[in-house]
Design a protein around this motif. Structure first.
Motif, PDB file in Angstrom:
ATOM      1  N   LYS A 138       0.924  -1.309  -0.016  1.00  0.00           N
ATOM      2  CA  LYS A 138       0.032  -0.033   0.182  1.00  0.00           C
ATOM      3  C   LYS A 138       0.737   1.240  -0.162  1.00  0.00           C
ATOM      4  CE  LYS A 138      -4.398  -1.513   2.122  1.00  0.00           C
ATOM      5  NZ  LYS A 138      -5.197  -0.525   1.257  1.00  0.00           N
ATOM      6  N   ARG A 139       1.967   1.105   0.894  1.00  0.00           N
ATOM      7  CA  ARG A 139       2.903   2.392   0.837  1.00  0.00           C
ATOM      8  C   ARG A 139       3.133   2.846  -0.612  1.00  0.00           C
ATOM      9  NH1 ARG A 139       5.455   6.115   0.245  1.00  0.00           N
ATOM     10  NH2 ARG A 139       7.064   7.043   1.256  1.00  0.00           N
ATOM     11  N   PHE A 140       3.541   1.739  -1.406  1.00  0.00           N
ATOM     12  CA  PHE A 140       3.937   2.061  -2.836  1.00  0.00           C
ATOM     13  C   PHE A 140       2.836   1.952  -3.920  1.00  0.00           C
ATOM     14  CE2 PHE A 140       7.800   0.459  -0.473  1.00  0.00           C
ATOM     15  CZ  PHE A 140       8.583   1.539  -0.814  1.00  0.00           C
ATOM     16  N   ASN A 141       1.535   2.142  -3.163  1.00  0.00           N
ATOM     17  CA  ASN A 141       0.520   2.273  -4.227  1.00  0.00           C
ATOM     18  C   ASN A 141       0.573   1.093  -5.138  1.00  0.00           C
ATOM     19  OD1 ASN A 141      -0.459   4.819  -3.023  1.00  0.00           O
ATOM     20  ND2 ASN A 141       1.261   5.613  -4.247  1.00  0.00           N
ATOM     21  N   VAL A 142       0.788  -0.172  -4.810  1.00  0.00           N
ATOM     22  CA  VAL A 142       0.593  -1.399  -5.457  1.00  0.00           C
ATOM     23  C   VAL A 142      -1.000  -2.039  -5.478  1.00  0.00           C
ATOM     24  CG1 VAL A 142       1.269  -3.757  -6.097  1.00  0.00           C
ATOM     25  CG2 VAL A 142       3.064  -1.991  -5.129  1.00  0.00           C
ATOM     26  N   ARG A 143      -1.433  -2.124  -6.651  1.00  0.00           N
ATOM     27  CA  ARG A 143      -2.859  -2.184  -6.727  1.00  0.00           C
ATOM     28  C   ARG A 143      -3.087  -4.010  -6.414  1.00  0.00           C
ATOM     29  NH1 ARG A 143      -4.834  -1.889 -12.333  1.00  0.00           N
ATOM     30  NH2 ARG A 143      -6.861  -2.275 -11.420  1.00  0.00           N
ATOM     31  N   THR A 144      -4.224  -4.222  -5.963  1.00  0.00           N
ATOM     32  CA  THR A 144      -4.502  -5.319  -5.479  1.00  0.00           C
ATOM     33  C   THR A 144      -4.282  -6.400  -6.371  1.00  0.00           C
ATOM     34  OG1 THR A 144      -6.054  -4.564  -3.920  1.00  0.00           O
ATOM     35  CG2 THR A 144      -6.270  -7.066  -4.132  1.00  0.00           C
ATOM     36  N   ILE A 145      -4.601  -6.295  -7.643  1.00  0.00           N
ATOM     37  CA  ILE A 145      -4.692  -7.246  -8.761  1.00  0.00           C
ATOM     38  C   ILE A 145      -3.108  -7.541  -9.052  1.00  0.00           C
ATOM     39  CG2 ILE A 145      -4.593  -5.452 -10.552  1.00  0.00           C
ATOM     40  CD1 ILE A 145      -5.857  -9.109 -10.793  1.00  0.00           C
ATOM     41  N   LYS A 146      -2.147  -6.481  -8.808  1.00  0.00           N
ATOM     42  CA  LYS A 146      -0.711  -6.702  -8.899  1.00  0.00           C
ATOM     43  C   LYS A 146      -0.331  -7.533  -7.900  1.00  0.00           C
ATOM     44  CE  LYS A 146       0.239  -2.702 -11.820  1.00  0.00           C
ATOM     45  NZ  LYS A 146       1.049  -1.398 -11.834  1.00  0.00           N
ATOM     46  N   ILE A 147      -0.769  -7.195  -6.631  1.00  0.00           N
ATOM     47  CA  ILE A 147      -0.482  -7.967  -5.384  1.00  0.00           C
ATOM     48  C   ILE A 147      -0.560  -9.458  -5.395  1.00  0.00           C
ATOM     49  CG2 ILE A 147      -0.574  -8.396  -2.706  1.00  0.00           C
ATOM     50  CD1 ILE A 147      -1.280  -5.428  -2.724  1.00  0.00           C
ATOM     51  N   PHE A 148      -1.845  -9.758  -6.230  1.00  0.00           N
ATOM     52  CA  PHE A 148      -2.450 -11.066  -6.593  1.00  0.00           C
ATOM     53  C   PHE A 148      -1.255 -11.788  -7.301  1.00  0.00           C
ATOM     54  CE2 PHE A 148      -4.695 -13.711  -9.644  1.00  0.00           C
ATOM     55  CZ  PHE A 148      -4.963 -14.878  -8.701  1.00  0.00           C
ATOM     56  N   ILE A 149      -0.970 -11.073  -8.643  1.00  0.00           N
ATOM     57  CA  ILE A 149       0.094 -11.731  -9.498  1.00  0.00           C
ATOM     58  C   ILE A 149       1.249 -11.986  -8.751  1.00  0.00           C
ATOM     59  CG2 ILE A 149       1.753 -11.172 -11.598  1.00  0.00           C
ATOM     60  CD1 ILE A 149      -0.827  -9.431 -12.732  1.00  0.00           C
ATOM     61  N   ILE A 150       1.821 -11.066  -7.829  1.00  0.00           N
ATOM     62  CA  ILE A 150       3.024 -11.375  -6.902  1.00  0.00           C
ATOM     63  C   ILE A 150       2.842 -12.564  -5.919  1.00  0.00           C
ATOM     64  CG2 ILE A 150       4.428 -10.472  -5.215  1.00  0.00           C
ATOM     65  CD1 ILE A 150       3.922  -7.747  -6.385  1.00  0.00           C
ATOM     66  N   SER A 151       1.700 -12.761  -5.457  1.00  0.00           N
ATOM     67  CA  SER A 151       1.197 -13.862  -4.609  1.00  0.00           C
ATOM     68  C   SER A 151       1.320 -15.193  -5.355  1.00  0.00           C
ATOM     69  CB  SER A 151      -0.053 -13.552  -4.041  1.00  0.00           C
ATOM     70  OG  SER A 151      -1.053 -13.988  -4.833  1.00  0.00           O
ATOM     71  N   ILE A 152       0.890 -15.292  -6.604  1.00  0.00           N
ATOM     72  CA  ILE A 152       1.061 -16.299  -7.458  1.00  0.00           C
ATOM     73  C   ILE A 152       2.569 -16.602  -7.667  1.00  0.00           C
ATOM     74  CG2 ILE A 152       0.759 -17.527  -9.826  1.00  0.00           C
ATOM     75  CD1 ILE A 152      -1.866 -15.559  -9.907  1.00  0.00           C
ATOM     76  N   GLY A 153       3.366 -15.640  -7.931  1.00  0.00           N
ATOM     77  CA  GLY A 153       4.794 -15.922  -7.948  1.00  0.00           C
ATOM     78  C   GLY A 153       5.265 -16.703  -6.701  1.00  0.00           C
ATOM     79  N   PHE A 154       4.802 -16.011  -5.293  1.00  0.00           N
ATOM     80  CA  PHE A 154       5.342 -16.659  -4.153  1.00  0.00           C
ATOM     81  C   PHE A 154       4.826 -18.192  -4.012  1.00  0.00           C
ATOM     82  CE2 PHE A 154       4.962 -12.403  -1.227  1.00  0.00           C
ATOM     83  CZ  PHE A 154       6.114 -11.751  -2.173  1.00  0.00           C
ATOM     84  N   SER A 155       3.704 -18.246  -4.623  1.00  0.00           N
ATOM     85  CA  SER A 155       3.247 -19.741  -4.409  1.00  0.00           C
ATOM     86  C   SER A 155       3.899 -20.714  -5.286  1.00  0.00           C
ATOM     87  CB  SER A 155       1.745 -19.577  -4.746  1.00  0.00           C
ATOM     88  OG  SER A 155       1.063 -21.178  -4.358  1.00  0.00           O
ATOM     89  N   LEU A 156       4.139 -20.367  -6.591  1.00  0.00           N
ATOM     90  CA  LEU A 156       4.855 -21.328  -7.491  1.00  0.00           C
ATOM     91  C   LEU A 156       6.334 -21.418  -6.931  1.00  0.00           C
ATOM     92  CD1 LEU A 156       4.098 -19.592 -10.827  1.00  0.00           C
ATOM     93  CD2 LEU A 156       3.394 -21.804 -10.084  1.00  0.00           C
ATOM     94  N   VAL A 157       6.966 -20.521  -6.224  1.00  0.00           N
ATOM     95  CA  VAL A 157       8.211 -20.820  -5.843  1.00  0.00           C
ATOM     96  C   VAL A 157       7.971 -21.532  -4.612  1.00  0.00           C
ATOM     97  CG1 VAL A 157      10.113 -19.461  -4.410  1.00  0.00           C
ATOM     98  CG2 VAL A 157       9.375 -18.374  -6.251  1.00  0.00           C
ATOM     99  N   ALA A 158       6.926 -21.521  -3.669  1.00  0.00           N
ATOM    100  CA  ALA A 158       6.977 -22.610  -2.781  1.00  0.00           C
ATOM    101  C   ALA A 158       6.553 -23.904  -2.846  1.00  0.00           C
ATOM    102  CB  ALA A 158       5.771 -21.696  -1.656  1.00  0.00           C
ATOM    103  N   THR A 159       6.121 -24.089  -4.205  1.00  0.00           N
ATOM    104  CA  THR A 159       5.557 -25.305  -4.732  1.00  0.00           C
ATOM    105  C   THR A 159       6.755 -26.020  -5.240  1.00  0.00           C
ATOM    106  OG1 THR A 159       3.321 -24.339  -5.189  1.00  0.00           O
ATOM    107  CG2 THR A 159       3.824 -26.441  -6.438  1.00  0.00           C
ATOM    108  N   TYR A 160       7.609 -24.952  -6.081  1.00  0.00           N
ATOM    109  CA  TYR A 160       8.559 -26.136  -6.885  1.00  0.00           C
ATOM    110  C   TYR A 160       9.868 -26.000  -6.137  1.00  0.00           C
ATOM    111  CZ  TYR A 160       4.670 -26.482 -10.152  1.00  0.00           C
ATOM    112  OH  TYR A 160       3.635 -26.914 -10.730  1.00  0.00           O
ATOM    113  N   PHE A 161      10.163 -25.067  -5.369  1.00  0.00           N
ATOM    114  CA  PHE A 161      11.425 -24.970  -4.395  1.00  0.00           C
ATOM    115  C   PHE A 161      11.145 -24.973  -2.949  1.00  0.00           C
ATOM    116  CE2 PHE A 161      11.453 -22.666  -8.518  1.00  0.00           C
ATOM    117  CZ  PHE A 161      12.872 -22.975  -8.981  1.00  0.00           C
TER     118      PHE A 161
END
Length: 359
Positions: A138-161
């Motif tokens: 929020k401090r850097f005005n990141v929209r929720t949809i972009k946070i969602f895309i980042i969270s998918i990246g998090f989940s992929l890292v957690a799944t495969y690494f």
């Protein structure tokens, strides 16, 4: 029929269906913790425990999803308020960790292993880190949809690494807040990379829910596919015991795979969360004012309830090491019911006392 969603906020205020979901989730958490930590001598839970864990695995994801909806609805939505809220949750999690330490050390667990309790991670630590991370976005005005895309990246890292292991057990335990770690006496519960996507999905849903013109239509559309999918996935899970449904390695929940959910697991849990949210919408419509009032109050007290239930369960577990109570499954379930009731009553009493002294 008009548009389902308006351009502006039209559905503000508390969403009782998600209050129901939070109360439902906290009850399931108490059941899970009780069956995991309370043993009564000659009682062999056996398959009962395995099935119980599988059936209650939706508790944390439902809570996380509802938490995300709350993030979308809160009036205290500045970056600073989110970060402060996160720090407070981390401190509350530390209270439970202190109880872990006292219970373990008093029971004779060596000090070097008991100290791990201070940096253990659980749902409160996850919630705290989630609020802090959202506050930073929020401090850097990141929209929720972009946070969602980042969270998918998090989940992929957690799944495969996954399955990181470090030589230092304290480092292992601390990093377990962020990634899946393994090791002797290490409990890595709800790492942020695995689970952050669920509250973010809750935020996305909440941002649409707040603009919903017709909740009857919305939840009817959601419940039709999700109730069938939930039933099918549960049956398949109970048969295959694969992925998050695995009970390999014992019945203590720290050993269950669902604490390190993969992206496919997350998709299942989001579907289940949407099903229960929709179900509770229709339940709430048929509930009495007294029930609604109880749910609203209890939903507001879930953090206090969570801390109290851990205090009761850890205390019961500790004293039973000396009393060696011999009982049966029926009495064990009766004690569980008493713990649930006591947790709700004591939480309400605490809130009343706190309100009295603050005002």
């Amino acid at each position: 029929m008009g548009k389902l969603f308006a351009a502006q906020k039209v559905n503000t205020g508390r969403q009782i269906e998600w209050d129901f979901a939070k109360v439902f989730a906290i009850v399931l958490m108490i059941v899970t913790h009780y069956f995991a930590f309370c043993s009564f001598g000659n009682v062999d839970y056996g398959k009962t425990t395995d099935i119980m864990f599988i059936l209650t695995q939706c508790s944390a994801p439902i809570f996380m999803f509802a938490m995300g909806i709350g993030m979308a609805y809160t009036r205290h939505d500045s970056p600073r308020e989110f970060i402060v809220r996160g720090i407070k949750l981390l401190l509350l999690g530390l209270i439970i960790n202190i109880m872990y330490f006292l219970s373990n050390y008093a029971a004779g667990v060596p000090l070097e292993y008991s100290l791990l309790s201070f940096i253990a991670n659980d749902i409160l630590q996850f919630a705290g880190l989630s609020f802090i991370l959202i506050g930073i976005f929020k401090r850097f005005n990141v929209r929720t949809i972009k946070i969602f895309i980042i969270s998918i990246g998090f989940s992929l890292v957690a799944t495969y690494f996954s399955d990181f292991t470090f030589s230092n057990m304290y480092l292992n335990q601390f990093l377990g807040h962020f990634i899946e770690t393994q090791g002797l006496n290490i409990v890595s519960c709800f790492p942020i990379l695995n689970w952050f996507i669920i509250p973010v999905c809750g935020m996305l849903f909440g941002e649409n829910l707040i603009r919903c013109n017709d909740k009857d239509e919305l939840y009817t559309r959601i419940i039709k596919p999700t109730h069938s999918l939930t039933f099918i996935m549960l049956v398949v899970g109970l048969i295959t015991l694969e992925g998050m449904f695995s009970v390999t390695g014992g019945t203590v929940p720290e050993k269950l795979m669902y604490l390190h959910a993969s992206l496919p697991d997350i998709v299942i849990l989001i579907i289940v969360s949407l099903f229960f949210g929709s179900l509770f919408y229709f339940v709430a419509k048929r509930s009495s004012p007294a029930v609604i009032d109880f749910i609203r109050k209890s939903s507001g007290n879930v953090t206090v309830i969570y801390i109290i239930q851990w205090a009761l369960i850890l205390f019961l577990t500790y004293i039973n090491q000396f009393l060696h109570i011999e009982t049966n499954l029926g009495i064990a379930i009766a004690v569980l019911i008493l713990i649930i009731i006591a947790s709700f009553i004591l939480s309400e009493a605490y809130v009343k006392v706190k309100r009295h002294f603050l005002h």
